[in-house]
Design a protein around this motif. Sequence first.
Motif, short mmCIF file in Angstrom:
data_model
loop_
_atom_site.label_atom_id
_atom_site.label_comp_id
_atom_site.label_asym_id
_atom_site.label_seq_id
_atom_site.Cartn_x
_atom_site.Cartn_y
_atom_site.Cartn_z
N TRP A 176 -0.86 11.94 4.92
CA TRP A 176 0.20 11.83 3.90
C TRP A 176 1.45 12.44 4.52
O TRP A 176 1.48 13.63 4.81
CB TRP A 176 -0.21 12.58 2.63
CG TRP A 176 0.85 12.71 1.57
CD1 TRP A 176 2.02 12.01 1.45
CD2 TRP A 176 0.83 13.62 0.48
NE1 TRP A 176 2.72 12.42 0.34
CE2 TRP A 176 2.02 13.41 -0.27
CE3 TRP A 176 -0.07 14.60 0.04
CZ2 TRP A 176 2.31 14.15 -1.42
CZ3 TRP A 176 0.24 15.33 -1.09
CH2 TRP A 176 1.41 15.10 -1.83
N GLN A 177 2.43 11.59 4.78
CA GLN A 177 3.65 12.10 5.41
C GLN A 177 4.56 12.72 4.35
O GLN A 177 4.65 12.23 3.23
CB GLN A 177 4.35 11.00 6.19
CG GLN A 177 4.80 9.81 5.37
CD GLN A 177 5.25 8.66 6.25
OE1 GLN A 177 4.60 8.32 7.23
NE2 GLN A 177 6.36 8.04 5.89
N GLU A 206 0.82 -1.23 0.00
CA GLU A 206 0.00 0.00 0.00
C GLU A 206 0.86 1.28 0.00
O GLU A 206 0.58 2.19 -0.78
CB GLU A 206 -0.99 0.00 1.18
CG GLU A 206 -1.98 1.15 1.02
CD GLU A 206 -3.01 1.23 2.13
OE1 GLU A 206 -4.09 0.67 1.94
OE2 GLU A 206 -2.72 1.86 3.15
N PRO A 207 1.94 1.34 0.82
CA PRO A 207 2.79 2.55 0.73
C PRO A 207 3.39 2.74 -0.67
O PRO A 207 3.49 3.87 -1.15
CB PRO A 207 3.89 2.28 1.76
CG PRO A 207 3.26 1.34 2.73
CD PRO A 207 2.32 0.48 1.95
N GLU A 208 3.74 1.64 -1.34
CA GLU A 208 4.30 1.77 -2.70
C GLU A 208 3.23 2.25 -3.68
O GLU A 208 3.50 3.06 -4.57
CB GLU A 208 4.88 0.42 -3.17
CG GLU A 208 6.19 0.09 -2.48
CD GLU A 208 6.66 -1.36 -2.71
OE1 GLU A 208 7.88 -1.57 -2.67
OE2 GLU A 208 5.81 -2.25 -2.92
N LEU A 209 2.00 1.75 -3.52
CA LEU A 209 0.90 2.20 -4.38
C LEU A 209 0.65 3.69 -4.16
O LEU A 209 0.46 4.46 -5.11
CB LEU A 209 -0.39 1.42 -4.06
CG LEU A 209 -0.43 -0.04 -4.50
CD1 LEU A 209 -1.58 -0.77 -3.79
CD2 LEU A 209 -0.61 -0.14 -6.01
N SER A 210 0.67 4.09 -2.89
CA SER A 210 0.41 5.49 -2.56
C SER A 210 1.50 6.40 -3.14
O SER A 210 1.20 7.46 -3.71
CB SER A 210 0.32 5.63 -1.03
OG SER A 210 0.28 6.97 -0.66
N ALA A 211 2.76 5.98 -2.99
CA ALA A 211 3.87 6.79 -3.52
C ALA A 211 3.80 6.88 -5.04
O ALA A 211 4.16 7.91 -5.64
CB ALA A 211 5.20 6.21 -3.07
N LEU A 212 3.32 5.82 -5.67
CA LEU A 212 3.20 5.82 -7.14
C LEU A 212 2.04 6.73 -7.57
O LEU A 212 2.19 7.54 -8.50
CB LEU A 212 2.97 4.37 -7.60
CG LEU A 212 3.30 3.99 -9.02
CD1 LEU A 212 4.67 4.48 -9.47
CD2 LEU A 212 3.25 2.46 -9.16
N ALA A 213 0.91 6.62 -6.89
CA ALA A 213 -0.24 7.49 -7.20
C ALA A 213 0.15 8.96 -7.03
O ALA A 213 -0.30 9.82 -7.80
CB ALA A 213 -1.42 7.15 -6.28
N ARG A 214 1.00 9.23 -6.06
CA ARG A 214 1.48 10.59 -5.80
C ARG A 214 2.15 11.20 -7.03
O ARG A 214 2.07 12.41 -7.27
CB ARG A 214 2.50 10.53 -4.65
CG ARG A 214 2.93 11.86 -4.08
CD ARG A 214 4.26 11.74 -3.36
NE ARG A 214 5.35 11.56 -4.31
CZ ARG A 214 6.31 10.63 -4.22
NH1 ARG A 214 6.34 9.80 -3.20
NH2 ARG A 214 7.25 10.53 -5.15
N ARG A 215 2.79 10.35 -7.84
CA ARG A 215 3.48 10.85 -9.04
C ARG A 215 2.49 11.44 -10.04
O ARG A 215 2.82 12.33 -10.82
CB ARG A 215 4.28 9.73 -9.70
CG ARG A 215 5.35 9.08 -8.82
CD ARG A 215 6.58 9.94 -8.69
NE ARG A 215 7.26 10.14 -9.96
CZ ARG A 215 8.19 9.35 -10.47
NH1 ARG A 215 8.54 8.27 -9.80
NH2 ARG A 215 8.77 9.63 -11.61
N SER A 218 7.56 9.27 1.00
CA SER A 218 6.46 10.24 0.99
C SER A 218 5.20 9.56 0.47
O SER A 218 4.93 9.54 -0.74
CB SER A 218 6.82 11.44 0.11
OG SER A 218 5.75 12.37 0.14
N PHE A 219 4.48 8.94 1.39
CA PHE A 219 3.26 8.21 1.03
C PHE A 219 2.23 8.42 2.13
O PHE A 219 2.53 8.95 3.21
CB PHE A 219 3.55 6.72 0.84
CG PHE A 219 4.26 6.08 1.99
CD1 PHE A 219 3.58 5.70 3.14
CD2 PHE A 219 5.64 5.87 1.94
CE1 PHE A 219 4.23 5.13 4.21
CE2 PHE A 219 6.32 5.30 3.02
CZ PHE A 219 5.61 4.93 4.16
N ALA A 220 0.99 8.00 1.84
CA ALA A 220 -0.09 8.18 2.81
C ALA A 220 -0.41 6.87 3.51
O ALA A 220 -0.10 5.79 2.98
CB ALA A 220 -1.33 8.69 2.09
#
Length: 326
Positions: free
Chosen positions: A153-154, A128-137, A164-166
Motif C-alpha cells: 500500500w503506497q 483496481e487502484p480506484e477500488l483500493s483507494a475507495l476501500a481505504r476510505r 494512496s492505494f495498494a
Amino acid sequence: MSIQKVRAVANANVALVKYFGKRNIPLNLPAAPSLSLTLKPLQTTTTLAFSEHKSDEIFLGSTPADEKFSARISKFLNLFREQSGVLQAVRVSTENNFPTAAGLASSASGFAALTMGATKLFNLSLSEPELSALARRGSGSASRSICGGIVKWQKGENADGTDSFAHSIAPPEHWDLRILVGVTTQSPKEIGSTEAMERTRITSAYYSPWIDSTHIAVAEAMSAVKTKDFEKLGDITEHSALSMHAALMGARPPIVFLKGATLDVFHFSRALRKEGIGAYFTCDAGPQPKILCQGNDASVIEKRLLHFPGIQKVIHCSLAHGASVS
Ligand code: PMV
C-alpha cells in the motif's frame, strides 16, 4: 438491466510491515507505506441489494447490526451514492468466518468486500487502484485486501488520496508463505485503531522514528520478496511489529495490546529458530500472536503452537487471491 442482488468476498490481510499512523484521518491516508499478505481462509462474505426502506438496513449475518456499526457502513455507502447519483437505500448482510474485531483485521476484509459489492450494485466501473483507494476510505488496511498475494500500500503524495492505494507485488504462487494465527481470546479489542494511532502520534516520543523506519522497512521487504530471502523478510517483519508496539507502549496513557501469551509466542518463535525452524513473530492491534513461516515448516509449527499455553486455537493461513464479486 438493474442488478437485484450481489455477493462479494474478500480475504483479510496481515501486514509484515505495519501501517500505524495517519496523515489524514477522514481520508485514512497513511503516514508511511505498508506491506501485507492477503490470507485465506480468513474471509468476509457480503451480500447487497437495493432496499425500498428510507434508510440502509445492515445485518451481521441475519442479526441487525448495532447503531454505531450501521452508521459507519451507511456513511461508506454514501460515497457510492455520491459517485453514481443513485440515492437508494441498501440492504447489506455481512459475515466473517473468524472472530470480529479481535486484532484479526475484520475491517479490512469487510470494507474490501463491501467496496466490491457496492461498486457492482451501483453500476460503477472502477479500476483496481480506484477500488483500493475507495476501500481505504472505510478502513486503511482494507485498501490492501482488494489485492491478492503479497501487497504494497503506497503512501501517496496527493492531498485527496487518489494516489494512496495498494497493488500486488507478487501473486500467491510466487512464494508459499504462511501465517499461523494463535487465537488467545475471542473478545473485542479495548481501543479502536484510529484512536490508538492518534494517541500514539500525539503523545509517543517513538512515533516519529517508527514512521521513518517504516519507509526503509517497506523498501527492504520489497527486495526480500523479490529474491525470496525468508530470513530477511522475517527479520523485517518482527522488527516492524515490535517497533509498532514500542511506539504504542510509549503513548500516554500507554496502549498495551500484547498479553502474556502473545509475548510467550514471540519467545517461542526465537526458540524455534535456534532449532533451525524458520518462524518469525508478528502481532497487530490486538493480543493474537501470529507466526510467519514457509509451507515446509508450517505443520510442525502449527502442532506445537496448538499445545502452547494460552492458545485456544490456531488458524493456518496461506496466500489468497484478491477480492471478487458475483
Ligand atoms: O485498517 P485499520 O484502521 O484497522 O488499521 C490496521 C492497523 C494494523 O492492523 C495494526 C496494522 C496493519 O497494517 O494492518
